[in-house]
Design a protein around this motif. Structure first.
Motif, PDB file in Angstrom:
ATOM      1  N   UNK A 110       3.120  37.860 -69.624  1.00  0.00           N
ATOM      2  CA  UNK A 110       2.331  36.755 -70.158  1.00  0.00           C
ATOM      3  C   UNK A 110       1.531  36.049 -69.064  1.00  0.00           C
ATOM      4  N   UNK A 111       2.085  35.951 -67.854  1.00  0.00           N
ATOM      5  CA  UNK A 111       1.344  35.310 -66.763  1.00  0.00           C
ATOM      6  C   UNK A 111       0.063  36.088 -66.449  1.00  0.00           C
ATOM      7  N   UNK A 112       0.146  37.420 -66.489  1.00  0.00           N
ATOM      8  CA  UNK A 112      -1.039  38.242 -66.234  1.00  0.00           C
ATOM      9  C   UNK A 112      -2.072  38.062 -67.344  1.00  0.00           C
ATOM     10  N   UNK A 113      -1.597  37.912 -68.578  1.00  0.00           N
ATOM     11  CA  UNK A 113      -2.515  37.696 -69.697  1.00  0.00           C
ATOM     12  C   UNK A 113      -3.253  36.373 -69.513  1.00  0.00           C
ATOM     13  N   UNK A 114      -2.512  35.309 -69.253  1.00  0.00           N
ATOM     14  CA  UNK A 114      -3.140  33.994 -69.094  1.00  0.00           C
ATOM     15  C   UNK A 114      -4.084  33.990 -67.902  1.00  0.00           C
ATOM     16  N   UNK A 115      -3.706  34.647 -66.816  1.00  0.00           N
ATOM     17  CA  UNK A 115      -4.566  34.724 -65.622  1.00  0.00           C
ATOM     18  C   UNK A 115      -5.905  35.368 -65.980  1.00  0.00           C
ATOM     19  N   UNK A 116      -5.866  36.454 -66.738  1.00  0.00           N
ATOM     20  CA  UNK A 116      -7.104  37.118 -67.125  1.00  0.00           C
ATOM     21  C   UNK A 116      -7.913  36.287 -68.116  1.00  0.00           C
ATOM     22  N   UNK A 117      -7.253  35.620 -69.038  1.00  0.00           N
ATOM     23  CA  UNK A 117      -7.977  34.769 -69.979  1.00  0.00           C
ATOM     24  C   UNK A 117      -8.649  33.612 -69.250  1.00  0.00           C
ATOM     25  N   UNK A 118      -7.983  33.056 -68.238  1.00  0.00           N
ATOM     26  CA  UNK A 118      -8.624  32.028 -67.410  1.00  0.00           C
ATOM     27  C   UNK A 118      -9.837  32.601 -66.675  1.00  0.00           C
ATOM     28  N   UNK A 119      -9.741  33.849 -66.274  1.00  0.00           N
ATOM     29  CA  UNK A 119     -10.868  34.539 -65.621  1.00  0.00           C
ATOM     30  C   UNK A 119     -12.099  34.542 -66.523  1.00  0.00           C
ATOM     31  N   UNK A 120     -11.881  34.693 -67.826  1.00  0.00           N
ATOM     32  CA  UNK A 120     -12.982  34.787 -68.773  1.00  0.00           C
ATOM     33  C   UNK A 120     -13.398  33.445 -69.379  1.00  0.00           C
ATOM     34  N   UNK A 121     -12.423  32.552 -69.603  1.00  0.00           N
ATOM     35  CA  UNK A 121     -12.705  31.377 -70.427  1.00  0.00           C
ATOM     36  C   UNK A 121     -12.544  30.039 -69.704  1.00  0.00           C
ATOM     37  N   UNK A 122     -12.118  30.031 -68.447  1.00  0.00           N
ATOM     38  CA  UNK A 122     -11.912  28.772 -67.733  1.00  0.00           C
ATOM     39  C   UNK A 122     -12.827  28.735 -66.512  1.00  0.00           C
ATOM     40  N   UNK A 123     -13.900  27.984 -66.623  1.00  0.00           N
ATOM     41  CA  UNK A 123     -14.935  27.989 -65.579  1.00  0.00           C
ATOM     42  C   UNK A 123     -14.445  27.546 -64.211  1.00  0.00           C
ATOM     43  N   UNK A 124     -13.434  26.677 -64.165  1.00  0.00           N
ATOM     44  CA  UNK A 124     -12.988  26.149 -62.874  1.00  0.00           C
ATOM     45  C   UNK A 124     -11.753  26.872 -62.335  1.00  0.00           C
ATOM     46  N   UNK A 125     -11.393  28.006 -62.939  1.00  0.00           N
ATOM     47  CA  UNK A 125     -10.259  28.748 -62.405  1.00  0.00           C
ATOM     48  C   UNK A 125     -10.686  29.479 -61.137  1.00  0.00           C
ATOM     49  N   UNK A 126      -9.783  29.650 -60.155  1.00  0.00           N
ATOM     50  CA  UNK A 126     -10.148  30.365 -58.916  1.00  0.00           C
ATOM     51  C   UNK A 126     -10.626  31.783 -59.180  1.00  0.00           C
ATOM     52  N   UNK A 127     -10.138  32.400 -60.255  1.00  0.00           N
ATOM     53  CA  UNK A 127     -10.484  33.790 -60.557  1.00  0.00           C
ATOM     54  C   UNK A 127     -11.639  33.918 -61.554  1.00  0.00           C
ATOM     55  N   UNK A 128     -12.329  32.827 -61.862  1.00  0.00           N
ATOM     56  CA  UNK A 128     -13.426  32.883 -62.836  1.00  0.00           C
ATOM     57  C   UNK A 128     -14.481  33.908 -62.403  1.00  0.00           C
ATOM     58  N   UNK A 129     -14.862  34.773 -63.332  1.00  0.00           N
ATOM     59  CA  UNK A 129     -15.845  35.823 -63.069  1.00  0.00           C
ATOM     60  C   UNK A 129     -17.023  35.645 -64.022  1.00  0.00           C
ATOM     61  N   UNK A 130     -18.163  35.152 -63.561  1.00  0.00           N
ATOM     62  CA  UNK A 130     -19.275  34.852 -64.472  1.00  0.00           C
ATOM     63  C   UNK A 130     -19.709  36.024 -65.339  1.00  0.00           C
ATOM     64  N   UNK A 131     -19.841  37.231 -64.742  1.00  0.00           N
ATOM     65  CA  UNK A 131     -20.291  38.356 -65.547  1.00  0.00           C
ATOM     66  C   UNK A 131     -19.264  38.727 -66.605  1.00  0.00           C
ATOM     67  N   UNK A 132     -18.005  38.853 -66.216  1.00  0.00           N
ATOM     68  CA  UNK A 132     -16.958  39.171 -67.176  1.00  0.00           C
ATOM     69  C   UNK A 132     -16.817  38.095 -68.235  1.00  0.00           C
ATOM     70  N   UNK A 133     -17.016  36.839 -67.837  1.00  0.00           N
ATOM     71  CA  UNK A 133     -16.931  35.735 -68.787  1.00  0.00           C
ATOM     72  C   UNK A 133     -18.042  35.824 -69.827  1.00  0.00           C
ATOM     73  N   UNK A 134     -19.253  36.133 -69.367  1.00  0.00           N
ATOM     74  CA  UNK A 134     -20.369  36.225 -70.299  1.00  0.00           C
ATOM     75  C   UNK A 134     -20.152  37.304 -71.338  1.00  0.00           C
ATOM     76  N   UNK A 135     -19.668  38.465 -70.887  1.00  0.00           N
ATOM     77  CA  UNK A 135     -19.417  39.580 -71.802  1.00  0.00           C
ATOM     78  C   UNK A 135     -18.290  39.232 -72.767  1.00  0.00           C
ATOM     79  N   UNK A 136     -17.191  38.693 -72.248  1.00  0.00           N
ATOM     80  CA  UNK A 136     -16.017  38.428 -73.070  1.00  0.00           C
ATOM     81  C   UNK A 136     -16.258  37.312 -74.079  1.00  0.00           C
TER      82      UNK A 136
END
Length: 544
Positions: free
Chosen positions: A122-148
């Motif tokens: 579950x931690x890996x799931x939340x980490x990836x969701x933050x990557x896509x949906x949380x702009x201020x997360x350290x792992x935020x990825x603009x391109x992946x976020x736009x697609x997702x």
């Protein structure tokens, strides 16, 4: 009418490509033992991004997405006789809350590890969701976020319940939400850490997923190498080949040349005029209906757009000689008179059934104020290649001549790279980047209500969605709401048909053809299944 073949390429460039392919093939075959290697020529002009959320449209997902990086659910790609549905993947099961239908709970599969040995939980799931949906997360990825965000626009919130359970909250009730979750893929958080928290460097590691293949080498604009992952969690879906090499070869004739010379085993979209000789030479040509449409996506929202008038949009749909394009493509497509295939049970009974009727098209244009002295003129943004684009240059040249001769419509083209065209589909109607384009030639999936909602819902205008036309139809939105709020399949089917009738009678797109997913393959390939889907299961394929 003959169309100029624009897929010819520089012979020197082709020789360099084939020389590279030969060298790469040798590198993939150690002397110690014979490994089975599947070599695929993609239509993309570059390799899709290899960080776990690939670009280059659904061809990127087909080859650099699902084989390596998985979602909580996945497509069932083993059948040819029905549309591909979704089945459990990294989630063993899921349910919609009976008291609050905006809440979905996913129960994660236990004992799964990423390719780098770290646990999927579950931690890996939340980490990836933050990557896509949380702009201020350290792992935020603009391109992946736009697609997702564009593919799963209803994600409102999410949380960890325990190590094996995560919960989503959607922004609105949607029975089709799991069909959106299928596009959210998961990368090992450790990949990001190893790359110094820099997404631009993650692919070079390479990135780790949980899929049946793992990435072993990335060479931009040249190739990506995959290897069978022996630690894959599903013993019934282990890869049958040791390695896969993916190569971007955007020109159709170059792909055919690579197949003929033995440099690749499989090509996407062979040049139509080469198909008879390929068959005669013993190569297999696979085709099959699948949910895909090749359209012009109208720019209705632009200031002074002539496409604001529904009569103009209907007229264009009557002016197209679809049978001529099918002939140009050597039978590797079917005429499209709607977003869904005419044979789809949910096509409905629209008032308009678009065939080639130039007289009716010209009459509608005349009603809208266009004549021989005042012709309709449109600029269309197109690409020279790309995922699902078939042969865009010859096809668009055919349309240019067809519309001029049939209905005195003048087309001009703005030719851009495929990814630029994809990015444009999320642009505002009068964005400078569109350079005055009144339509986009972007091929599209047409598979289920979740995709229908993404492209046509009245609350999905860019940049928050894919409704590029800025099209709003109250009857369509009402049908979409009704099917979203029930789990009764009969009601869903009936409302889907009503919604589709509105797409035909009040068309936001020019529906041209549904392609038949053609591929060329060598005799060495066995086990391939051409499902009714954009995607394929590479684990079924063997090379002998």
């Amino acid at each position: 009418m003959a169309a100029r073949n624009v897929d010819e390429r520089d012979p020197m460039k082709l020789r360099r490509l084939l020389a590279f392919s030969v060298a790469g093939s040798l590198a993939l075959a150690p002397a110690a033992h014979a490994e089975s290697v599947l070599r695929i020529a993609m239509t993309a002009s570059d390799i899709p991004t290899a960080t776990g959320m690939p670009n280059n449209g659904f061809e990127g997902m087909r080859f650099l997405g699902y084989p390596i990086f998985e979602g909580l659910v996945q497509w069932d790609l083993k059948h040819t006789d029905k549309l591909a549905g979704i089945i459990p993947a990294l989630a063993e099961r899921w349910e919609q809350d009976s008291n609050d239908k905006k809440v979905w709970t996913f129960h994660l599969r236990q004992g799964v590890s990423f390719h780098d040995g770290t646990p999927f939980n579950a931690d890996a799931v939340i980490w990836n969701l933050d990557r896509y949906f949380k702009n201020d997360s350290p792992q935020f990825e603009p391109q992946g976020a736009g697609i997702s965000r564009a593919r799963a626009p209803l994600v409102g919130g999410y949380k960890k319940i325990d190590d094996a359970t995560v919960q989503f909250t959607t922004t609105q009730v949607a029975s089709y939400f799991p069909d959106m979750v299928v596009y959210l893929l998961f990368t090992s958080p450790q990949s990001f850490e190893k790359a110094g928290r820099d997404w631009a460097k993650v692919a070079a590691l390479p990135a780790a997923g949980t899929g049946p293949f793992k990435i072993t080498r990335v060479a931009p604009r040249e190739s990506v190498d995959l290897a069978k992952f022996d630690g894959y969690w599903d013993p019934n879906r282990m890869a049958k080949v040791d390695k896969v090499r993916l190569m971007p070869i955007p020109e159709a004739n170059a792909r055919v040349a690579a197949l003929r010379s033995g440099q690749v085993d499989w090509i996407e979209v062979p040049a139509p005029d080469a198909i008879p000789s390929l068959k005669q030479a013993g190569f297999a040509i696979t085709t099959g209906s699948y949910p895909h449409v090749w359209p012009y996506i109208f720019n209705i929202g632009a200031k002074d757009s002539p496409l604001k008038d529904v009569r103009v949009r209907q007229a264009l749909n009557y002016c197209v000689d679809r049978a001529g394009i099918v002939e140009l493509l050597n039978g590797t497509a079917e005429p499209a008179s709607g977003w869904l295939n005419d044979k789809d049970p949910n096509f409905g009974s629209p008032k308009n059934r678009y065939g080639f009727d130039a007289a009716k098209g010209k009459a509608l244009l005349a009603e809208a104020g266009y004549s021989e002295k005042k012709p309709l003129s449109l600029k269309v943004m197109i690409s020279s290649s790309g995922s699902g684009q078939m042969l865009p240059m010859p096809m668009n040249e055919y349309l240019q001549e067809n519309l001029k001769q049939a209905c005195n419509v003048e087309l001009s083209f703005n030719v851009v790279e495929w990814q630029v065209l994809l990015n444009s589909s999320r642009a505002l109607p009068d964005a400078q980047s569109l350079q005055g384009s009144m339509a986009l030639n972007v091929s599209s999936p047409s598979s289920d209500p979740s995709v229908m909602a993404r492209y046509f819902a009245g609350d999905r205008f860019p940049p928050g969605g894919f409704n590029f036309p800025n099209w709003k139809d109250d009857a369509f939105d009402a049908a979409l709401k009704a099917l979203a709020e029930t789990d009764d399949t009969k009601v869903i089917d009936a409302q889907t048909a009503l919604a589709h009738e509105r797409l035909v009678d009040n068309p936001p797109w020019l529906f041209i053809v549904h392609d038949l997913n053609p591929r060329g393959m060598s005799k060495k390939i066995h086990g391939f299944v051409s499902p009714q889907s954009w995607f394929v299961d590479l684990t079924l394929v063997s090379v002998q």
